[in-house]
Design a protein around this motif. Structure first.
Motif, PDB file in Angstrom:
ATOM      1  N   ARG A  83      46.363  44.848  45.252  1.00  0.00           N
ATOM      2  CA  ARG A  83      45.060  45.510  45.187  1.00  0.00           C
ATOM      3  C   ARG A  83      44.098  44.612  44.427  1.00  0.00           C
ATOM      4  NH1 ARG A  83      43.184  51.159  44.701  1.00  0.00           N
ATOM      5  NH2 ARG A  83      41.006  50.840  45.218  1.00  0.00           N
ATOM      6  N   THR A  84      42.916  44.382  44.971  1.00  0.00           N
ATOM      7  CA  THR A  84      41.896  43.576  44.327  1.00  0.00           C
ATOM      8  C   THR A  84      40.773  44.493  43.866  1.00  0.00           C
ATOM      9  OG1 THR A  84      42.403  41.687  45.731  1.00  0.00           O
ATOM     10  CG2 THR A  84      40.268  41.676  44.625  1.00  0.00           C
ATOM     11  N   LEU A  85      40.421  44.367  42.579  1.00  0.00           N
ATOM     12  CA  LEU A  85      39.334  45.155  42.014  1.00  0.00           C
ATOM     13  C   LEU A  85      38.207  44.218  41.619  1.00  0.00           C
ATOM     14  CD1 LEU A  85      41.381  47.398  39.539  1.00  0.00           C
ATOM     15  CD2 LEU A  85      40.807  47.888  41.923  1.00  0.00           C
ATOM     16  N   THR A  86      36.976  44.683  41.729  1.00  0.00           N
ATOM     17  CA  THR A  86      35.818  43.919  41.283  1.00  0.00           C
ATOM     18  C   THR A  86      34.878  44.848  40.519  1.00  0.00           C
ATOM     19  OG1 THR A  86      34.646  44.343  43.356  1.00  0.00           O
ATOM     20  CG2 THR A  86      35.916  42.299  43.234  1.00  0.00           C
ATOM     21  N   GLY A  87      33.910  44.251  39.871  1.00  0.00           N
ATOM     22  CA  GLY A  87      32.868  45.023  39.210  1.00  0.00           C
ATOM     23  C   GLY A  87      33.381  45.977  38.142  1.00  0.00           C
ATOM     24  N   ARG A  88      32.876  47.204  38.194  1.00  0.00           N
ATOM     25  CA  ARG A  88      33.176  48.205  37.173  1.00  0.00           C
ATOM     26  C   ARG A  88      34.666  48.518  37.076  1.00  0.00           C
ATOM     27  NH1 ARG A  88      30.228  54.079  36.586  1.00  0.00           N
ATOM     28  NH2 ARG A  88      31.341  54.699  34.720  1.00  0.00           N
ATOM     29  N   ASP A  89      35.353  48.650  38.210  1.00  0.00           N
ATOM     30  CA  ASP A  89      36.794  48.933  38.181  1.00  0.00           C
ATOM     31  C   ASP A  89      37.558  47.811  37.489  1.00  0.00           C
ATOM     32  OD1 ASP A  89      36.544  51.378  39.467  1.00  0.00           O
ATOM     33  OD2 ASP A  89      36.922  50.534  41.468  1.00  0.00           O
ATOM     34  N   ALA A  90      37.202  46.568  37.797  1.00  0.00           N
ATOM     35  CA  ALA A  90      37.864  45.428  37.160  1.00  0.00           C
ATOM     36  C   ALA A  90      37.541  45.387  35.673  1.00  0.00           C
ATOM     37  CB  ALA A  90      37.436  44.122  37.834  1.00  0.00           C
ATOM     38  N   ASN A  91      36.317  45.680  35.317  1.00  0.00           N
ATOM     39  CA  ASN A  91      35.920  45.698  33.915  1.00  0.00           C
ATOM     40  C   ASN A  91      36.721  46.749  33.143  1.00  0.00           C
ATOM     41  OD1 ASN A  91      33.905  44.640  31.904  1.00  0.00           O
ATOM     42  ND2 ASN A  91      33.584  46.833  31.708  1.00  0.00           N
ATOM     43  N   GLU A  92      36.917  47.912  33.756  1.00  0.00           N
ATOM     44  CA  GLU A  92      37.679  48.979  33.110  1.00  0.00           C
ATOM     45  C   GLU A  92      39.120  48.553  32.839  1.00  0.00           C
ATOM     46  OE1 GLU A  92      38.314  53.721  33.768  1.00  0.00           O
ATOM     47  OE2 GLU A  92      38.580  52.453  35.546  1.00  0.00           O
ATOM     48  N   VAL A  93      39.750  47.938  33.818  1.00  0.00           N
ATOM     49  CA  VAL A  93      41.133  47.486  33.646  1.00  0.00           C
ATOM     50  C   VAL A  93      41.200  46.371  32.602  1.00  0.00           C
ATOM     51  CG1 VAL A  93      43.110  46.378  34.763  1.00  0.00           C
ATOM     52  CG2 VAL A  93      41.883  48.206  35.949  1.00  0.00           C
ATOM     53  N   GLY A  94      40.325  45.384  32.704  1.00  0.00           N
ATOM     54  CA  GLY A  94      40.333  44.262  31.766  1.00  0.00           C
ATOM     55  C   GLY A  94      40.057  44.696  30.331  1.00  0.00           C
ATOM     56  N   ALA A  95      39.085  45.552  30.139  1.00  0.00           N
ATOM     57  CA  ALA A  95      38.745  46.030  28.802  1.00  0.00           C
ATOM     58  C   ALA A  95      39.885  46.869  28.218  1.00  0.00           C
ATOM     59  CB  ALA A  95      37.457  46.844  28.840  1.00  0.00           C
ATOM     60  N   THR A  96      40.543  47.654  29.053  1.00  0.00           N
ATOM     61  CA  THR A  96      41.665  48.468  28.574  1.00  0.00           C
ATOM     62  C   THR A  96      42.840  47.572  28.205  1.00  0.00           C
ATOM     63  OG1 THR A  96      40.934  50.322  29.961  1.00  0.00           O
ATOM     64  CG2 THR A  96      43.190  50.401  29.122  1.00  0.00           C
ATOM     65  N   MET A  97      43.067  46.510  28.976  1.00  0.00           N
ATOM     66  CA  MET A  97      44.123  45.563  28.627  1.00  0.00           C
ATOM     67  C   MET A  97      43.830  44.923  27.266  1.00  0.00           C
ATOM     68  SD  MET A  97      44.841  43.844  32.379  1.00  0.00           S
ATOM     69  CE  MET A  97      45.824  42.492  31.761  1.00  0.00           C
ATOM     70  N   ALA A  98      42.585  44.522  27.047  1.00  0.00           N
ATOM     71  CA  ALA A  98      42.210  43.918  25.766  1.00  0.00           C
ATOM     72  C   ALA A  98      42.380  44.915  24.629  1.00  0.00           C
ATOM     73  CB  ALA A  98      40.773  43.412  25.831  1.00  0.00           C
ATOM     74  N   ALA A  99      41.987  46.171  24.847  1.00  0.00           N
ATOM     75  CA  ALA A  99      42.136  47.201  23.818  1.00  0.00           C
ATOM     76  C   ALA A  99      43.604  47.464  23.498  1.00  0.00           C
ATOM     77  CB  ALA A  99      41.455  48.488  24.274  1.00  0.00           C
ATOM     78  N   ALA A 100      44.488  47.213  24.467  1.00  0.00           N
ATOM     79  CA  ALA A 100      45.922  47.387  24.263  1.00  0.00           C
ATOM     80  C   ALA A 100      46.555  46.168  23.604  1.00  0.00           C
ATOM     81  CB  ALA A 100      46.619  47.691  25.590  1.00  0.00           C
ATOM     82  N   GLY A 101      45.747  45.169  23.260  1.00  0.00           N
ATOM     83  CA  GLY A 101      46.250  44.005  22.542  1.00  0.00           C
ATOM     84  C   GLY A 101      46.716  42.863  23.404  1.00  0.00           C
ATOM     85  N   ILE A 102      46.392  42.874  24.674  1.00  0.00           N
ATOM     86  CA  ILE A 102      46.792  41.791  25.570  1.00  0.00           C
ATOM     87  C   ILE A 102      45.820  40.628  25.367  1.00  0.00           C
ATOM     88  CG2 ILE A 102      47.059  41.110  27.985  1.00  0.00           C
ATOM     89  CD1 ILE A 102      47.766  44.203  28.396  1.00  0.00           C
ATOM     90  N   PRO A 103      46.322  39.451  24.974  1.00  0.00           N
ATOM     91  CA  PRO A 103      45.435  38.331  24.642  1.00  0.00           C
ATOM     92  C   PRO A 103      44.772  37.714  25.870  1.00  0.00           C
ATOM     93  CG  PRO A 103      47.723  37.640  24.538  1.00  0.00           C
ATOM     94  CD  PRO A 103      47.731  39.128  24.799  1.00  0.00           C
ATOM     95  N   SER A 104      43.607  37.120  25.645  1.00  0.00           N
ATOM     96  CA  SER A 104      42.874  36.414  26.696  1.00  0.00           C
ATOM     97  C   SER A 104      43.167  34.928  26.612  1.00  0.00           C
ATOM     98  CB  SER A 104      41.370  36.626  26.541  1.00  0.00           C
ATOM     99  OG  SER A 104      41.036  37.959  26.742  1.00  0.00           O
ATOM    100  N   GLU A 105      43.132  34.269  27.751  1.00  0.00           N
ATOM    101  CA  GLU A 105      43.277  32.828  27.832  1.00  0.00           C
ATOM    102  C   GLU A 105      42.027  32.294  28.500  1.00  0.00           C
ATOM    103  OE1 GLU A 105      46.841  31.892  29.981  1.00  0.00           O
ATOM    104  OE2 GLU A 105      47.925  33.538  29.053  1.00  0.00           O
ATOM    105  N   GLY A 106      41.643  31.068  28.190  1.00  0.00           N
ATOM    106  CA  GLY A 106      40.486  30.463  28.827  1.00  0.00           C
ATOM    107  C   GLY A 106      40.906  29.471  29.882  1.00  0.00           C
TER     108      GLY A 106
END
Length: 143
Positions: A83-106
């Protein structure tokens, strides 16, 4: 021209960029962050029904562009289904992952959050006790 000021959006939107390639590492979330993570992933899974108490995903990879600040996307893999998400749906998943402590990589103009082997268990009876428990997730971070 009107200016929209949104105080304290999700703190997770300020992504930390780490250099180098991360190795897969075990991670977990519990309580409110686990429940939120399970909820945002479950709604996109073809295998999870409303009464299920477990949420599984093979991998979740979200990208936010540092150049095109409107560009957000997530790839969710559930076995053979993708499943591919974009826009608001993707932002919701990404922000929730970050809030759960999942680190970001560049990488090349983007911030990437990725997990694999996501397994969440929800206990509605424990959640109804309102004592902070009832949701647990385990996963591997990195690629």
């Amino acid at each position: 021209m009107k200016t929209l000021i949104i105080p304290a959006l999700i703190p997770a939107l300020a992504l930390t960029v780490m250099q180098g390639t991360a190795l897969a590492a075990p991670g977990s979330a519990s309580g409110p962050s686990a429940l939120a993570l399970a909820a945002v992933i479950a709604q996109h899974s073809p295998a999870v029904r409303a009464f299920d108490k477990r949420v599984n995903a093979d991998s979740v990879v979200c990208r936010v562009s540092n150049v095109d600040i409107t560009s957000r996307s997530c790839e969710l893999n559930f076995g053979a289904r993708k499943r591919t998400l974009t826009g608001r749906d993707a932002n919701e998943v990404g922000a929730t992952m970050a809030a759960a402590g999942i680190p970001s990589e560049g990488a090349a103009g983007s911030s990437i959050e990725s997990i694999s082997k996501l397994r969440c268990t929800i206990d509605p009876n424990e959640i109804m006790q309102k004592a902070g428990g009832g949701a647990q997730c385990s996963f591997e971070t990195g690629q």
